[in-house]
Structure formats: structure tokens, C-alpha cells
Scaffold this motif. Sequence first.
Motif, mmCIF file in Angstrom:
data_model
loop_
_atom_site.group_PDB
_atom_site.id
_atom_site.type_symbol
_atom_site.label_atom_id
_atom_site.label_comp_id
_atom_site.label_asym_id
_atom_site.label_seq_id
_atom_site.Cartn_x
_atom_site.Cartn_y
_atom_site.Cartn_z
ATOM 1 N N GLY A 209 0.799 -1.225 0.000
ATOM 2 C CA GLY A 209 0.000 0.000 0.000
ATOM 3 C C GLY A 209 0.827 1.268 0.000
ATOM 4 O O GLY A 209 0.300 2.359 -0.260
ATOM 5 N N LEU A 210 2.126 1.163 0.253
ATOM 6 C CA LEU A 210 2.970 2.349 0.350
ATOM 7 C C LEU A 210 3.020 3.121 -0.953
ATOM 8 O O LEU A 210 3.001 4.359 -0.957
ATOM 9 C CB LEU A 210 4.383 1.934 0.781
ATOM 10 C CG LEU A 210 5.404 3.055 0.978
ATOM 11 C CD1 LEU A 210 4.943 4.051 2.031
ATOM 12 C CD2 LEU A 210 6.762 2.455 1.353
ATOM 13 N N ILE A 211 3.068 2.400 -2.099
ATOM 14 C CA ILE A 211 3.133 3.089 -3.390
ATOM 15 C C ILE A 211 1.815 2.955 -4.154
ATOM 16 O O ILE A 211 1.797 2.989 -5.382
ATOM 17 C CB ILE A 211 4.325 2.596 -4.240
ATOM 18 C CG1 ILE A 211 4.249 1.089 -4.517
ATOM 19 C CG2 ILE A 211 5.641 2.952 -3.567
ATOM 20 C CD1 ILE A 211 5.300 0.605 -5.513
ATOM 21 N N SER A 212 0.728 2.831 -3.416
ATOM 22 C CA SER A 212 -0.590 2.730 -4.041
ATOM 23 C C SER A 212 -1.158 4.091 -4.424
ATOM 24 O O SER A 212 -2.110 4.182 -5.198
ATOM 25 C CB SER A 212 -1.569 2.044 -3.089
ATOM 26 O OG SER A 212 -1.813 2.862 -1.948
ATOM 27 N N ALA A 247 6.345 11.755 -6.944
ATOM 28 C CA ALA A 247 6.992 11.843 -8.253
ATOM 29 C C ALA A 247 6.330 10.864 -9.223
ATOM 30 O O ALA A 247 6.123 11.177 -10.409
ATOM 31 C CB ALA A 247 8.481 11.537 -8.116
ATOM 32 N N LEU A 248 5.964 9.689 -8.729
ATOM 33 C CA LEU A 248 5.275 8.700 -9.556
ATOM 34 C C LEU A 248 3.874 9.177 -9.925
ATOM 35 O O LEU A 248 3.391 8.917 -11.029
ATOM 36 C CB LEU A 248 5.204 7.373 -8.796
ATOM 37 C CG LEU A 248 4.742 6.141 -9.576
ATOM 38 C CD1 LEU A 248 5.710 5.828 -10.708
ATOM 39 C CD2 LEU A 248 4.621 4.942 -8.632
ATOM 40 N N VAL A 259 -1.915 6.033 -9.604
ATOM 41 C CA VAL A 259 -0.582 5.597 -9.174
ATOM 42 C C VAL A 259 -0.536 4.074 -9.058
ATOM 43 O O VAL A 259 0.418 3.427 -9.498
ATOM 44 C CB VAL A 259 -0.217 6.248 -7.825
ATOM 45 C CG1 VAL A 259 1.113 5.692 -7.315
ATOM 46 C CG2 VAL A 259 -0.136 7.761 -7.963
ATOM 47 N N ALA A 260 -1.576 3.492 -8.456
ATOM 48 C CA ALA A 260 -1.613 2.045 -8.286
ATOM 49 C C ALA A 260 -1.578 1.324 -9.635
ATOM 50 O O ALA A 260 -0.844 0.342 -9.820
ATOM 51 C CB ALA A 260 -2.860 1.637 -7.495
ATOM 52 N N GLN A 261 -2.352 1.797 -10.563
ATOM 53 C CA GLN A 261 -2.371 1.175 -11.890
ATOM 54 C C GLN A 261 -0.999 1.245 -12.549
ATOM 55 O O GLN A 261 -0.547 0.277 -13.177
ATOM 56 C CB GLN A 261 -3.422 1.846 -12.767
ATOM 57 C CG GLN A 261 -4.855 1.537 -12.345
ATOM 58 C CD GLN A 261 -5.864 2.475 -12.955
ATOM 59 O OE1 GLN A 261 -5.511 3.446 -13.639
ATOM 60 N NE2 GLN A 261 -7.146 2.228 -12.703
ATOM 61 N N LEU A 262 -0.334 2.380 -12.412
ATOM 62 C CA LEU A 262 0.987 2.542 -13.021
ATOM 63 C C LEU A 262 1.996 1.597 -12.373
ATOM 64 O O LEU A 262 2.802 0.960 -13.070
ATOM 65 C CB LEU A 262 1.455 3.990 -12.877
ATOM 66 C CG LEU A 262 2.699 4.380 -13.679
ATOM 67 C CD1 LEU A 262 2.404 4.345 -15.176
ATOM 68 C CD2 LEU A 262 3.189 5.774 -13.276
ATOM 69 N N ALA A 263 1.948 1.473 -11.046
ATOM 70 C CA ALA A 263 2.897 0.613 -10.337
ATOM 71 C C ALA A 263 2.691 -0.858 -10.689
ATOM 72 O O ALA A 263 3.661 -1.613 -10.859
ATOM 73 C CB ALA A 263 2.764 0.825 -8.834
ATOM 74 N N ILE A 264 1.434 -1.274 -10.811
ATOM 75 C CA ILE A 264 1.141 -2.665 -11.192
ATOM 76 C C ILE A 264 1.561 -2.922 -12.630
ATOM 77 O O ILE A 264 2.184 -3.946 -12.946
ATOM 78 C CB ILE A 264 -0.359 -2.968 -11.009
ATOM 79 C CG1 ILE A 264 -0.761 -2.851 -9.539
ATOM 80 C CG2 ILE A 264 -0.693 -4.355 -11.540
ATOM 81 C CD1 ILE A 264 -2.262 -2.831 -9.317
#
Length: 331
Positions: A209-212, A247-248, A259-264
Motif C-alpha cells: 500500500g505504500l506506493i498505491s 513523483a510517480l 498511481v496504483a495502476q501505473l505501479a502494477i
Amino acid sequence: MQMRTLGSTGPAVSALGLGAMSMSGVYGPADRAESVSTVHAALDAGVTLIDTGDFYAMGHNELLLAEALRGRDRDSYRLSVKFGMLRGPGPGPSGVDGRPEAVRNFLAYSLTRLGTDHIDVYRPARLDPAVPIEETVGAIKEMIDAGYVRHLGLSEVDAATVRRAHAVHPVADLQIEYSLISRAVERDVLPALRELGIGLTAYGVLGRGLISGHWTAGRAADTGDFRNHNPRFSRGNVEHNLALVEALRRVAEAKGCTVAQLAIAWVAAQGEDIVPLVGARTRERLAEALPAAELVLTADDLAEIERAVPPGSARGDRYPSAFMPGLGVGN
């Protein structure tokens, strides 16, 4: 839903899998009815890979999945099950058991709790330092030959252990943490997997969840939430890590996604042999995650993401210090 294959010998599964751990209290209380509805929503959306562990709340997660999967065609989904972690009635693990007799015992319990006659991918959750991996894998091979297990998997081991296990029986996939902020697997493990034709199922793709894009500094985690003890969420570290998320976020906004979609999608873009596991415990979070399977990242997008979150830029270990020696790779 697009499909991918777990290595050269494993099953075809959906391009995103559902990790069920968060439905059994590791991040604080979860609503059982909502958890069941989330599993149903995932299946209805074409998700076919569901991952659990027999030690997730000591059988609670398997029993929950049995309820959620009741009445579904058994051939319409694949169950990935981890075993071997020992716990007492209090908090925290108390060891690992990879003995052949324990493998058979753990499997018998899982088959009963899940209400199924076979497990699609069965894997030791951690390496038992007291038992050669060849013995643990040999016991799983016996269960494959007997029809109780379809494929061998591994979890959180190094490249040398992967090679030793694969020499006993073909390994379908390795499950290991892999995300924008956990990239140690890229050094030695991922090249070995590709050399041997072994897939990778990536957990922790949102860094718990940290980069969600939803976590905030100063947020109070629920009682019993694992993140209360995770170094990346500790004061000083979390502020630094959330600056990376911001930044993300700018990259995600330019791309027209969350952000979550991009990280996945970044994890999925690292290779067709990688299947990200999404740890959603609500239909809302699942609905946000699913479009990541269709998100196409260009070379320019990937370069922008790398600039926003460079390798090694996260602060803090991915587990508390007591857990780190049991992992195949570091951060």
C-alpha cells in the motif's frame, strides 16, 4: 483478461492474480462478506489465479476462499498455496518446517479446508534451513505423482536454491516480492529463472500500500496491521518514500491512470513471464487495479517511471530485521 503462462511447465493464468492474504487480518480487520464479494468480482472479471497460504490466520484464509469458491467450476481458477510457516496462538511466526512428512501433513489440511481434491501450485513459503530443499521438493513431487498437486512452486529463495529444486522437479514459478521499490530479484534471481524457463509471481507490487497512491504520512495503521512494524512505514522513512510516490503520481497523471495502476503495470511490463498479484481486499481496490492489465507502457513511460523511482531509492528494509535472514534476496 489477458493470459500468461507460469514458466515453461506451469499453468496458463490471468495476467493479474489475486493475493488473498489481506483478507485475513494481516493489515488489520477485514470484512468477511466484502472479502467474499471481492473474490467473486475477481473471478467474474476473468482473474483465474488466487494465491493463499495455509498459515494466513492459521487456516482462516483457506476457509474463506472455500466459501467464496463454492459452486464455481474448479477448472475455472487456479489455486496457489504456500505452506511451512509455523505459528503459535500468539503473534508472530515460530519457525519453518519443510520436512517431507510435514509437507504431506500441511497438504492434507489445505485440501480439506479449501474443499478441493488438488492444489494447482504448491510451494514452501520459506526455505527451512534444517532441511535440504531437495527433500522438501521430493515430497511435493510425490504429491504431484499422486495427483494431489499439479505444479511445484517456490517462494522467497535465492537463485542457487531455485537451481537445486529445479533439478529434482521442474519449477513452475517463484513467488517473490517485486515492485518499483523492491528490485533485488533483478540481480541474480530473475536471470536464473529465465535461463531455466521458470515464471515469477510478484507479490507486494504496491509495497503493501505504500506506493498505491492512497497512503499518507502520519496515517495510523489499525491494531494488528503488519505495517506498524515495517521499516518502510516508520517515521523518517515513510516521508522519504512518499516523496517518491508523489513523483510517480505526476507520471501517472500524465498517463491518465492512477498511481496504483501505473505501479502494477510497471511490474507486468518487466516480462511476459511475470504475473503481478494484487492484494485487494475490497471490490473498490480491485476495480482500481484491474485496468492495469490493459495499460500499455511505452519505452518513454518506463524511462519516466525509472526517473521518478530509481532502483534502490526506497528507504528501509522490506521486512523487519528479524525476518530478513529468511529471505532469498534483500530489498
